[in-house]
Design a protein around this motif. Structure first.
Motif, PDB file in Angstrom:
ATOM      1  N   GLN A   4       2.485   1.745  -0.341  1.00 39.77           N
ATOM      2  CA  GLN A   4       1.504   2.677  -0.874  1.00 39.77           C
ATOM      3  C   GLN A   4       0.124   2.079  -0.746  1.00 39.77           C
ATOM      4  O   GLN A   4      -0.052   0.868  -0.845  1.00 39.77           O
ATOM      5  CB  GLN A   4       1.775   2.968  -2.345  1.00 39.77           C
ATOM      6  CG  GLN A   4       2.951   3.844  -2.582  1.00 39.77           C
ATOM      7  CD  GLN A   4       3.032   4.290  -4.036  1.00 39.77           C
ATOM      8  OE1 GLN A   4       2.262   3.869  -4.883  1.00 39.77           O
ATOM      9  NE2 GLN A   4       3.978   5.155  -4.327  1.00 39.77           N
ATOM     10  N   LYS A   6      -4.374   3.297   0.244  1.00 44.22           N
ATOM     11  CA  LYS A   6      -5.331   4.279   0.737  1.00 44.22           C
ATOM     12  C   LYS A   6      -5.485   4.110   2.238  1.00 44.22           C
ATOM     13  O   LYS A   6      -5.490   2.995   2.754  1.00 44.22           O
ATOM     14  CB  LYS A   6      -6.693   4.101   0.059  1.00 44.22           C
ATOM     15  CG  LYS A   6      -6.710   4.582  -1.359  1.00 44.22           C
ATOM     16  CD  LYS A   6      -8.105   4.584  -1.909  1.00 44.22           C
ATOM     17  CE  LYS A   6      -8.072   5.118  -3.337  1.00 44.22           C
ATOM     18  NZ  LYS A   6      -9.386   5.137  -3.939  1.00 44.22           N
ATOM     19  N   ILE A   7      -5.644   5.223   2.907  1.00 39.29           N
ATOM     20  CA  ILE A   7      -5.817   5.195   4.351  1.00 39.29           C
ATOM     21  C   ILE A   7      -7.170   4.590   4.689  1.00 39.29           C
ATOM     22  O   ILE A   7      -8.205   5.057   4.214  1.00 39.29           O
ATOM     23  CB  ILE A   7      -5.698   6.601   4.955  1.00 39.29           C
ATOM     24  CG1 ILE A   7      -4.312   7.172   4.691  1.00 39.29           C
ATOM     25  CG2 ILE A   7      -6.004   6.575   6.453  1.00 39.29           C
ATOM     26  CD1 ILE A   7      -4.141   8.622   5.119  1.00 39.29           C
ATOM     27  N   LYS A   8      -7.166   3.538   5.493  1.00 41.65           N
ATOM     28  CA  LYS A   8      -8.398   2.894   5.949  1.00 41.65           C
ATOM     29  C   LYS A   8      -8.796   3.410   7.326  1.00 41.65           C
ATOM     30  O   LYS A   8      -9.970   3.568   7.625  1.00 41.65           O
ATOM     31  CB  LYS A   8      -8.211   1.381   5.994  1.00 41.65           C
ATOM     32  CG  LYS A   8      -9.436   0.618   6.448  1.00 41.65           C
ATOM     33  CD  LYS A   8      -9.185  -0.878   6.443  1.00 41.65           C
ATOM     34  CE  LYS A   8     -10.393  -1.617   6.958  1.00 41.65           C
ATOM     35  NZ  LYS A   8     -11.197  -2.154   5.894  1.00 41.65           N
ATOM     36  N   ILE A  28      -3.285   1.051   6.257  1.00 44.66           N
ATOM     37  CA  ILE A  28      -3.244   1.321   4.820  1.00 44.66           C
ATOM     38  C   ILE A  28      -3.762   0.089   4.084  1.00 44.66           C
ATOM     39  O   ILE A  28      -3.363  -1.033   4.394  1.00 44.66           O
ATOM     40  CB  ILE A  28      -1.792   1.589   4.363  1.00 44.66           C
ATOM     41  CG1 ILE A  28      -1.193   2.771   5.116  1.00 44.66           C
ATOM     42  CG2 ILE A  28      -1.705   1.798   2.859  1.00 44.66           C
ATOM     43  CD1 ILE A  28      -1.894   4.061   4.880  1.00 44.66           C
ATOM     44  N   THR A  29      -4.649   0.284   3.100  1.00 47.08           N
ATOM     45  CA  THR A  29      -5.100  -0.803   2.244  1.00 47.08           C
ATOM     46  C   THR A  29      -4.366  -0.685   0.919  1.00 47.08           C
ATOM     47  O   THR A  29      -4.476   0.327   0.225  1.00 47.08           O
ATOM     48  CB  THR A  29      -6.623  -0.746   2.016  1.00 47.08           C
ATOM     49  OG1 THR A  29      -7.272  -0.792   3.289  1.00 47.08           O
ATOM     50  CG2 THR A  29      -7.106  -1.910   1.168  1.00 47.08           C
ATOM     51  N   THR A  30      -3.592  -1.730   0.586  1.00 49.47           N
ATOM     52  CA  THR A  30      -2.805  -1.700  -0.647  1.00 49.47           C
ATOM     53  C   THR A  30      -3.711  -1.904  -1.858  1.00 49.47           C
ATOM     54  O   THR A  30      -4.815  -2.452  -1.745  1.00 49.47           O
ATOM     55  CB  THR A  30      -1.727  -2.792  -0.634  1.00 49.47           C
ATOM     56  OG1 THR A  30      -2.353  -4.074  -0.535  1.00 49.47           O
ATOM     57  CG2 THR A  30      -0.765  -2.593   0.529  1.00 49.47           C
ATOM     58  N   HIS A  37      -4.399  -5.117   4.354  1.00 52.20           N
ATOM     59  CA  HIS A  37      -4.625  -4.058   5.328  1.00 52.20           C
ATOM     60  C   HIS A  37      -3.422  -4.080   6.267  1.00 52.20           C
ATOM     61  O   HIS A  37      -3.283  -4.995   7.074  1.00 52.20           O
ATOM     62  CB  HIS A  37      -5.926  -4.282   6.091  1.00 52.20           C
ATOM     63  CG  HIS A  37      -7.104  -4.457   5.177  1.00 52.20           C
ATOM     64  ND1 HIS A  37      -7.656  -3.403   4.466  1.00 52.20           N
ATOM     65  CD2 HIS A  37      -7.812  -5.548   4.834  1.00 52.20           C
ATOM     66  CE1 HIS A  37      -8.664  -3.859   3.740  1.00 52.20           C
ATOM     67  NE2 HIS A  37      -8.775  -5.157   3.937  1.00 52.20           N
ATOM     68  N   TYR A  53      -3.738  14.167   7.334  1.00 58.07           N
ATOM     69  CA  TYR A  53      -4.228  13.136   6.416  1.00 58.07           C
ATOM     70  C   TYR A  53      -5.601  12.650   6.850  1.00 58.07           C
ATOM     71  O   TYR A  53      -5.953  12.730   8.020  1.00 58.07           O
ATOM     72  CB  TYR A  53      -3.232  11.975   6.332  1.00 58.07           C
ATOM     73  CG  TYR A  53      -1.946  12.409   5.680  1.00 58.07           C
ATOM     74  CD1 TYR A  53      -1.812  12.409   4.301  1.00 58.07           C
ATOM     75  CD2 TYR A  53      -0.885  12.869   6.440  1.00 58.07           C
ATOM     76  CE1 TYR A  53      -0.650  12.850   3.696  1.00 58.07           C
ATOM     77  CE2 TYR A  53       0.291  13.308   5.843  1.00 58.07           C
ATOM     78  CZ  TYR A  53       0.396  13.292   4.474  1.00 58.07           C
ATOM     79  OH  TYR A  53       1.534  13.733   3.874  1.00 58.07           O
ATOM     80  N   ILE A  88       5.455  10.223   5.721  1.00 59.08           N
ATOM     81  CA  ILE A  88       4.224   9.969   4.974  1.00 59.08           C
ATOM     82  C   ILE A  88       4.016  11.126   4.019  1.00 59.08           C
ATOM     83  O   ILE A  88       4.307  12.280   4.348  1.00 59.08           O
ATOM     84  CB  ILE A  88       3.003   9.784   5.925  1.00 59.08           C
ATOM     85  CG1 ILE A  88       1.726   9.455   5.135  1.00 59.08           C
ATOM     86  CG2 ILE A  88       2.816  10.993   6.815  1.00 59.08           C
ATOM     87  CD1 ILE A  88       0.550   9.032   5.994  1.00 59.08           C
TER      88      ILE A  88
END
Length: 124
Positions: A4, A6-8, A28-30, A37, A53, A88
């Protein structure tokens, strides 16, 4: 497995060779003490899953870890790992401790002023 964050970054779909192999990468940045990353690749028909997305959106990705062995022309064996996504979905904000979220303070009725003559029936 799932990750999980955020999309970087969302890459464009790349095609390789005459077979039409397709690949698309997402980073993805956790959200943890030391954010990571993590690049996840989606292949073939799964590349289209990323179309709806956007960067900054919190997501949960179901993944498989893949490993390959390769012997170079000098005879040395090398190993490569990849993280391959197969699902996703938008991440839901989870309430801490499994408790439902607390309603805002103005949702409660204010307590009335009790006179000393008014007693409640509570034993304490």
């Amino acid at each position: 497995m799932e990750i999980q964050g955020k999309i970087k970054m969302i890459g464009t779909t790349q095609s390789f060779g005459s077979s039409g192999f397709r690949k698309r990468e997402i980073v993805i940045t956790t959200d943890e003490q030391y954010p990571q990353h993590i690049m996840v690749e989606f292949v073939q028909d799964k590349t289209d899953l990323l179309n709806s997305y956007q960067v900054g959106q919190p997501v949960k990705i179901s993944i498989n870890l893949r490993g390959r062995e390769w012997v170079n022309p000098q005879g040395e064996t090398k190993y490569f790992n990849s993280i391959q996504g197969w699902r996703i979905e938008a991440a839901q904000a989870e309430a801490s401790g499994g408790m439902p979220p607390m309603p805002p303070a103005d949702a409660f009725e204010p307590a009335g002023n009790l006179n000393e003559d008014e007693h409640d029936d509570l034993p304490f």
